[in-house]
Design a protein around this motif. Structure first.
Motif, PDB file in Angstrom:
ATOM      1  N   ASN A  14       0.844  -1.196   0.000  1.00 10.14           N
ATOM      2  CA  ASN A  14       0.000   0.000   0.000  1.00 10.14           C
ATOM      3  C   ASN A  14       0.877   1.242   0.000  1.00 10.14           C
ATOM      4  O   ASN A  14       2.091   1.168   0.175  1.00 10.14           O
ATOM      5  CB  ASN A  14      -0.966  -0.016   1.196  1.00 10.14           C
ATOM      6  N   GLU A  15       0.245   2.367  -0.187  1.00 12.96           N
ATOM      7  CA  GLU A  15       0.962   3.641  -0.294  1.00 12.96           C
ATOM      8  C   GLU A  15       1.741   3.962   0.987  1.00 12.96           C
ATOM      9  O   GLU A  15       2.901   4.381   0.924  1.00 12.96           O
ATOM     10  CB  GLU A  15      -0.056   4.746  -0.588  1.00 12.96           C
ATOM     11  N   ASP A  68      -2.753   3.940  -6.716  1.00 12.16           N
ATOM     12  CA  ASP A  68      -1.704   4.602  -5.925  1.00 12.16           C
ATOM     13  C   ASP A  68      -0.327   4.360  -6.533  1.00 12.16           C
ATOM     14  O   ASP A  68       0.519   5.261  -6.550  1.00 12.16           O
ATOM     15  CB  ASP A  68      -1.725   4.122  -4.474  1.00 12.16           C
TER      16      ASP A  68
END
Length: 98
Positions: A14-15, A68
């Motif tokens: 994830n970011e 993202d």
């Protein structure tokens, strides 16, 4: 001295994890915000050149992070292109996807 980070997409899902892993290897300074805006600002203006980010197994992150991932790549691509206008070769920001 080069600011260099080597991150592994196996561990970037994830970011937030992307920014955390980078900050473990590159000193973004006090008050780094661990978000896209802070990343862009520090990369564009604050980090002494040269800067190199190597993203191994990036294809795994691409699948897991979706949009993202694309946004982060766009930011890095834009900065890499801008650096060509202002810094000599060997003194620029570069990123490599492996």
């Amino acid at each position: 001295m080069i600011n260099r980070a080597e991150i592994d997409g196996k561990f970037i899902k994830n970011e937030a994890e992307f920014y955390k892993r980078l900050a473990e290897q590159i000193d973004f300074g006090v008050g780094y915000g661990y978000n896209l805006y802070a990343f862009r600002d520090r990369l564009e203006c604050d980090l002494e050149r040269p800067v190199e980010i190597v993203w191994k197994n990036h294809d795994i992150s691409k699948i897991l992070m979706g949009k993202d991932y694309e946004i982060i790549i766009k930011v890095m691509s834009d900065i890499q292109e801008d650096d060509k206008l202002f810094y000599p070769e060997g003194k620029r920001f570069v990123y490599l996807l492996e």
